[in-house]
Design an enzyme around this catalytic site. Structure first.
Site, PDB file in Angstrom:
ATOM      1  N   GLN A 178      58.064  60.805  30.756  1.00  0.00           N
ATOM      2  CA  GLN A 178      57.215  60.126  30.609  1.00  0.00           C
ATOM      3  C   GLN A 178      57.431  61.174  29.328  1.00  0.00           C
ATOM      4  O   GLN A 178      57.164  62.671  29.952  1.00  0.00           O
ATOM      5  CB  GLN A 178      56.187  60.506  31.169  1.00  0.00           C
ATOM      6  CG  GLN A 178      54.558  60.100  30.059  1.00  0.00           C
ATOM      7  CD  GLN A 178      53.363  59.758  31.384  1.00  0.00           C
ATOM      8  OE1 GLN A 178      53.749  58.732  31.581  1.00  0.00           O
ATOM      9  NE2 GLN A 178      52.570  60.851  31.368  1.00  0.00           N
ATOM     10  N   GLY A 179      57.560  61.517  28.043  1.00  0.00           N
ATOM     11  CA  GLY A 179      56.753  62.297  26.713  1.00  0.00           C
ATOM     12  C   GLY A 179      55.808  62.368  26.164  1.00  0.00           C
ATOM     13  O   GLY A 179      55.366  61.829  25.106  1.00  0.00           O
TER      14      GLY A 179
ATOM     15  N   SER B 199      52.355  64.882  27.466  1.00  0.00           N
ATOM     16  CA  SER B 199      52.964  66.462  26.756  1.00  0.00           C
ATOM     17  C   SER B 199      52.869  67.147  25.613  1.00  0.00           C
ATOM     18  O   SER B 199      54.391  67.222  25.480  1.00  0.00           O
ATOM     19  CB  SER B 199      52.277  67.115  28.248  1.00  0.00           C
ATOM     20  OG  SER B 199      51.147  66.308  28.905  1.00  0.00           O
TER      21      SER B 199
ATOM     22  N   ASN C 168      41.265  67.495  35.654  1.00  0.00           N
ATOM     23  CA  ASN C 168      39.406  66.693  36.359  1.00  0.00           C
ATOM     24  C   ASN C 168      38.718  66.586  35.478  1.00  0.00           C
ATOM     25  O   ASN C 168      37.820  66.280  35.330  1.00  0.00           O
ATOM     26  CB  ASN C 168      39.247  68.081  37.741  1.00  0.00           C
ATOM     27  CG  ASN C 168      39.744  67.499  39.123  1.00  0.00           C
ATOM     28  OD1 ASN C 168      40.392  66.896  39.330  1.00  0.00           O
ATOM     29  ND2 ASN C 168      39.101  68.430  39.763  1.00  0.00           N
ATOM     30  N   GLU C 169      38.669  68.022  34.201  1.00  0.00           N
ATOM     31  CA  GLU C 169      37.310  67.913  33.893  1.00  0.00           C
ATOM     32  C   GLU C 169      37.418  66.485  32.645  1.00  0.00           C
ATOM     33  O   GLU C 169      36.383  66.269  31.954  1.00  0.00           O
ATOM     34  CB  GLU C 169      37.634  69.586  32.683  1.00  0.00           C
ATOM     35  CG  GLU C 169      37.304  70.694  33.286  1.00  0.00           C
ATOM     36  CD  GLU C 169      38.214  71.066  34.359  1.00  0.00           C
ATOM     37  OE1 GLU C 169      37.988  71.622  35.490  1.00  0.00           O
ATOM     38  OE2 GLU C 169      39.591  70.240  34.415  1.00  0.00           O
TER      39      GLU C 169
ATOM     40  N   GLU D 282      48.499  54.675  35.688  1.00  0.00           N
ATOM     41  CA  GLU D 282      48.579  55.783  36.397  1.00  0.00           C
ATOM     42  C   GLU D 282      47.575  56.315  37.137  1.00  0.00           C
ATOM     43  O   GLU D 282      47.816  56.605  38.139  1.00  0.00           O
ATOM     44  CB  GLU D 282      48.802  57.060  35.494  1.00  0.00           C
ATOM     45  CG  GLU D 282      49.551  58.850  36.060  1.00  0.00           C
ATOM     46  CD  GLU D 282      49.644  59.532  34.775  1.00  0.00           C
ATOM     47  OE1 GLU D 282      50.853  59.954  35.429  1.00  0.00           O
ATOM     48  OE2 GLU D 282      49.861  59.216  34.179  1.00  0.00           O
TER      49      GLU D 282
END
Length: 406
Positions: free
Chosen positions: A128-129, A131, A392-393, A250
């Site tokens: 998966q590209g 980030s 989480n944020e 996901e």
């Protein structure tokens, strides 16, 4: 929501148990138990995938018309729960559970016909590209550029840029990739979704070794990489929409509670044999029992949320933003369970062998046991749970806006 299984579902559960008892080999089970990462290594993963593919169960989350078995959401849950309790490895999620739903939902007929069978056969192994360095959690700020060119060589995109934290890019022959095709408008609007052949010139993969010693993530560099326009999924500029769809799958495409409950049960059983350092057993410690009970209750609460989502899916509803709640809770619980495992083992759990793999005939011998050898690596690896797939944020922000309407 009726939590009792129907006679048909109980019969299905018995069929799954019988299949696992016959076909889940001890080698695969032991390899899974000795894998610190959430992502199973290809040798184990592909072997287990092939067994499930022969049975027709590999694409258990896919619709029947695209190669799935046509299971109900309850059957999918039963399958995941039984696999977790049998110690089966995780499936190769990037192809089966992330890009495949994008393809069969938004892809062209040619893309479905070509790519879906290759995912099932294992011929294509995906990474998966998404980030990029400097983008952090702001996925829409990505800068990997795709310039469209039409000439005698065909209609294609030329890619330049880099991707980071790319899981299993060193194994993959394909990458689904978000790229910037337009910088003139809102940053969300100029993103497209491309399917990239990793086995071409212009692509280099640099390994990133984690604190645990695992090589599962990488940085990928793209220099004048060519992608035919026919390997764009959706229209140009649809990438943000497709990415949101993929991320919902996901975050909520699988049930986390069964695996967490299974790992917690192993920890609780081991505590009955573990000394508390004061002449007794750790399982009899009030503080320990309180921690385990709190974790078990949290896992059961997560399971109810996951079952509620499955019930909604069974009634035709999309997973929706509540999958962010699942991701948030599951990430925190994964870390708590792995911390319990470390505290259970005490000083013995501090063993950290960075050689890999920790299974098979060439595995380094453990100082105490295989469980103690894996515990610290798994604990360190699970620190990433509250980061990957959206921090989480980020999840808290999504919940606040779309669930709580704050």
């Amino acid at each position: 929501m009726d939590l009792d299984l129907s006679p048909e579902d109980r019969a299905f559960r018995a069929e799954v148990r019988a299949f696992l008892a016959e076909h889940l080999s001890e080698d695969i089970r032991a390899g899974s138990a000795a894998t610190p990462s959430v992502f199973v290594e290809p040798d184990i993963g592909q072997a287990w995938n092939a067994i499930l593919h022969r049975k027709g169960w590999l694409a258990y989350q896919w619709p029947r018309e695209h190669g799935g078995p046509g299971w109900t959401p309850v059957q999918r849950y039963i399958f995941e729960k039984e696999c977790a309790e049998a110690g089966a490895p995780n499936l190769t999620v990037l192809g089966l559970k992330l890009v495949a739903p994008v393809l069969y939902t938004f892809g062209t007929a040619a893309q479905k016909a070509y790519y879906l069978p290759r995912i099932l056969s294992g011929e294509d192994y995906w990474c998966q590209g998404f980030s990029e360095p400097g983008s952090g959690s702001d996925l829409a700020s990505l800068q990997c550029r795709a310039e469209r060119v039409t000439d005698a060589a065909g209609d294609r995109y030329i890619l330049n840029g880099s991707k980071i934290w790319t899981t299993h890019a060193h194994w993959a022959n394909r990458m689904f990739c978000l790229v910037r095709t337009d910088s003139s408008g809102h940053k969300n609007a100029g993103i497209s979704f491309l399917l990239v052949d990793m086995q071409q010139k212009g692509i280099s993969v640099r390994p990133i070794h984690t604190l645990a010693g695992d090589h599962e993530v990488n940085q990928v560099f793209l220099e004048d990489v060519e992608v035919p326009v026919s390997d764009r999924v959706g229209e140009e500029g649809d990438g943000w929409k497709l990415a949101k769809f993929l991320l919902e799958n996901e975050r909520g495409g699988s049930c986390h509670a069964p695996k967490l409950a299974y790992d917690l049960s192993l920890i609780a059983a081991a505590a009955a044999e573990q000394s508390d350092g004061h002449g007794g057993r750790l399982a009899n410690s009030v503080d320990w029992r309180r921690r385990v009970a709190r974790a078990r209750l949290d896992v059961e609460a997560l399971e109810m949320i996951e079952l509620k989502i499955l019930s909604e899916i069974a009634h035709g509803q999309a997973p929706g933003p509540q999958t962010s709640l699942v991701k948030l809770l599951a990430s925190n619980l994964r870390q708590e369970v792995d911390l319990l495992a470390m505290d259970l083992l005490g000083p013995a759990g501090l063993e950290l062998d960075t050689r890999r793999p920790l299974y098979g005939p060439n595995a380094p011998p453990p100082v105490h046991s295989r469980a103690t050898q894996v515990a610290a690596a798994r604990y360190l690896n699970s620190r990433a749970w509250t980061i990957f797939g959206g921090t989480n944020e980020v999840q808290a922000g999504i919940i606040a806006r779309t669930v709580l309407h704050l």
